[in-house]
Design an enzyme around this catalytic site. Structure first.
Site: not given
Ligand code: GLC
Length: 724
Positions: A268
């Site tokens: 993430d």
């Molecule tokens: C965010 C989310 C994730 C997302 C990523 C990119 O914090 O937790 O679901 O795909 O970052 O935006």
């Protein structure tokens, strides 16, 4: 043909053959789409320098990885979903890129998709999202979100698919197949046990092995083994003391070891924390770290470690292979189709999903559908009638090509037949005046539609925060009470993605329709359901508790955790598993949803199947539409083990079928159950076990409205010993 021309033709043919042969000689094997994927992977892997290999393992902007022109490796693009293709962000900040070609089709939220209980719809939904991602040049869609709803308060419940692992599995597999059919990789997220937003980046989750295996992992396992998902996103939280993006047990032992996952694990954004942990515990692509790209844990620090011999070449090459596999799977080298964007077809599908997702929670004396021939005026009350929702929710927000609000949908559908008035009913200021205006509008109209519920504000349905309680915000309970006082012909339409306490006025209101976050076509869908063009067929993918304290994580004071750790004390008893086993009466049960028609269930037969295609039993029964309107019903099959060797929930969903029936029509339904449908995970055996014994099969129109039941004897079976 004359000799000379024939000679000329011969010479030119030979020349052409020589040239193309030469070109074929120069074109490397990995560029040849006719070659087996693994051969292409190996052929490209051996051409990469160490520096180039490491460059493929981390971002070079917010949502891309670096190109390697020398080998015709293009920049790789990722994008959020899951409800559509997010506007371009960055490149090096979280600000929108300010493009004008990234307005997308915004589908209803994933929890709305789950409420359709229709895996085919999930595939169609995924095809739309994948096709638009392809058009926008994206290689990986960061979707679907599939974390189980453990607490009604989780801010991202609207982005996930409810409280049950079987329903989530079916819908996630459908979505993944749809996206990946468009040569775009889907990404199962957030792996794993990311069930709250509060302290999401640091909270450590302690959950027992049975609950992990039976509740929190099954959807991810289905995504890998049935959906063939090409990417999995590590979660922000820790799991048993180790960050999920660098978690040996989850990533190496379970995901890659037991399940045989061949794709890539992406962090993430900002979920990586340590080079050695990331290198050795299964992370393959680091994104979003709050550092200069060269200082990413899998960038220079990892390269230096490799050069010093701190990591075997096999560690590096396995990560690179996984990234290359996803590149080849998404046609990075083969010329990709054009995809489609904001087409009328996509918009029609967005509306169809929104219509199919609507859940009719109450309909006393057939208050809905509204009969236009009997109305001259309609008051539409509530700020949610005009609030734009599609761009909210943080990373899942979509810059929609347009958004039909509920008010606009009602005006389009009936504005030329009714005098439609609007009153906000509440607001930041002048709340008393707004309330009085709404009451006046209600008093003067033949009927009232209140568009209430939640929104994507902080501490409501949004990423990054959890809700504080289940109450409707903005004093909506008082608004409903005051409107009902002056006009009993009132229906409430709720927007939202998680349970709400409706106690104060539910007994008095004639009808309640839950429309979720219905996407860009939401207003049209809501109007078509309210006026009866569409018969609602949605079913709840999660329980509505009467009060928060009735929910397991709250009844056991097991949320949001203490001293940095949250212990899942409820174990297996998540959602209806708790309410049924502990005999706690919910406001609305899992799987619940009414229709404008009625369905009758009959003729249950429980057939012990041979082991044709692994099925050990067939649940056969009939459903008949005994009402006056065409409609669709979701028949649900739950199992109960009469004398389990280990404690089990009272019932568990193991099958369902959605059938559309005309008035008077009936359908024979057969749901096959394989041995795993009767199994539980036995931690001492580290595998799944079906015990010999008697099982009760429940067939219901919800988890509590059981229409048929019978008993079946099962033989013992054990399988799926885990790899650890
Ligand atoms: C965010 C989310 C994730 C997302 C990523 C990119 O914090 O937790 O679901 O795909 O970052 O935006």
């Amino acid at each position: 043909m004359e000799t000379a021309p024939r000679l000329a033709l011969l010479i030119s043919t030979c020349l052409w053959a020589a040239l193309t042969a030469g070109a074929a000689e120069q074109r490397p094997l990995y560029m040849d789409a006719s070659q087996p994927r693994e051969a292409r992977v190996e052929n490209l892997l051996k051409r990469l320098t160490i520096e180039e290999k490491v460059a493929l393992l981390h971002g070079d902007s917010k949502f891309t990885t670096a190109a390697i022109p020398r080998l015709s490796i293009p920049r790789r693009w990722m994008s959020d979903g899951p409800h559509g293709v997010r506007e371009d962000i960055g490149p090096d900040t979280w600000n929108p890129a300010g493009r004008t070609d990234d307005f997308a089709t915004c589908m209803p939220g994933l929890v709305a998709l789950a409420a359709t209980w229709n895996p085919e719809t999930a595939t169609t939904y995924g095809e739309v999202v994948g096709s638009e991602a392809l058009h926008r040049g994206k290689h990986i869609m960061l979707a679907p979100g599939m974390n189980i709803q453990r607490t009604p308060l989780c801010g991202r419940n609207f982005e996930y698919m409810g409280e049950d692992p079987y329903l989530t599995s079916r819908m996630a597999v459908g979505y993944i197949r749809g996206v990946q059919s468009q040569k775009v990789a889907a990404c199962a997220k957030h792996f794993a046990a990311n069930n709250q937003e509060l302290d999401r980046g640091s909270i450590n989750v302690e959950v027992d092995e049975r609950a992990l295996r039976e509740i929190y992992l099954p959807a991810f396992k289905a995504a890998v083994q049935e959906g063939g998902v090409w990417a999995v996103m590590g979660a922000y939280n820790k799991f048993r003391g180790q960050h999920c993006c660098e978690n040996d047990y989850l990533l190496n032992k379970v995901l890659k070891g037991e399940w045989g996952f061949q794709g890539l694990v992406v962090s993430d954004w900002g979920g990586a924390h340590d080079t050695r942990e990331a290198a050795l515990n299964g992370l393959d692509l680091e994104m979003g770290t709050e550092k200069p790209y060269a200082q990413y844990y899998l960038s220079q620090p990892f390269l230096e470690g490799i050069r010093k011999g701190e990591y075997p070449a096999s560690v590096l090459d396995d990560k690179v292979r996984r990234n290359l596999r996803v590149m080849f799977a998404t046609g990075v080298f083969d010329g990709r189709p054009a995809g489609a964007f904001n087409t009328a077809e996509h918009q029609a599908k967005a509306r169809a999903v929104a219509e199919e997702a609507c859940v009719l929670l109450k309909n006393a004396s057939d208050a809905v559908p509204l009969d236009l021939s009997k109305l001259k005026s309609l008051a539409v009350i509530g700020r949610n009638a005009t609030t734009l929702q599609t761009h909210g929710g943080d990373s899942s927000g979509i810059k929609a090509f347009y958004e039909i609000t509920p008010l606009e949908g009602l005006l389009r559908r009936a504005g030329n037949q009714l005098n439609i008035t609007y009153a906000a009913g509440y607001g930041e200021r002048d709340s008393e005046k707004l309330l009085e205006q709404a009451v006046t509008a209600a008093r003067q109209a033949d009927a009232v539609v209140i568009i209430g519920g939640l929104d994507h504000g902080r501490f409501h349905d949004t990423e990054g925060t959890d809700r504080k309680d289940l109450q409707l915000p903005y004093a909506q309970d008082e608004l409903v009470r005051r409107v009902l006082e002056v006009n009993p012909r009132t229906v409430v339409v709720l927007l939202g993605g998680s349970p709400m306490e409706l106690g104060p006025w539910l007994a008095q209101i004639p009808a309640v329709l839950l429309a979720w976050y219905p996407g860009m076509e939401g207003g049209n869908a809501i109007a078509r359901v309210l006026f009866g063009d569409v018969n609602p067929s949605g079913k709840l993918p999660f329980t509505f508790p009467r009060r928060l304290a009735d929910s397991p994580a709250h009844a056991l004071n097991a949320y949001p955790g203490k001293d940095g750790t949250v212990r899942y004390e409820e174990g297996l008893l998540v959602g209806y598993r708790w309410f049924d086993t502990k005999k706690v009466e919910p406001l609305f049960p899992f799987g619940y949803g009414l229709s404008y028609t009625k369905f009758e269930y009959s003729n249950l037969k429980l057939v012990k199947a041979g082991t044709t295609n692994g099925a050990v039993a067939r649940v056969e029964f009939e459903v008949k539409n005994i009402g006056t309107r065409p409609g669709a019903e979701v028949a649900q099959v739950y199992i109960h083990q009469n004398q389990p060797g280990l404690p089990r929930p009272f019932k568990e969903l193991k099958g369902f079928r959605k059938v559309s029936l005309k008035p008077g029509q009936s359908r024979q339904i057969s749901v096959s159950l394989d041995a795993s449908a009767f199994a539980f995970y036995d931690p001492t055996k580290r595998g799944w076990v079906t015990e010999k014994g008697i099982y009760t099969i429940f067939v219901g129109s919800s988890s509590q409205e059981i229409r048929l039941q019978g008993e079946l004897e099962q033989a013992a079976a054990s399988f799926e010993r885990d790899g650890t």
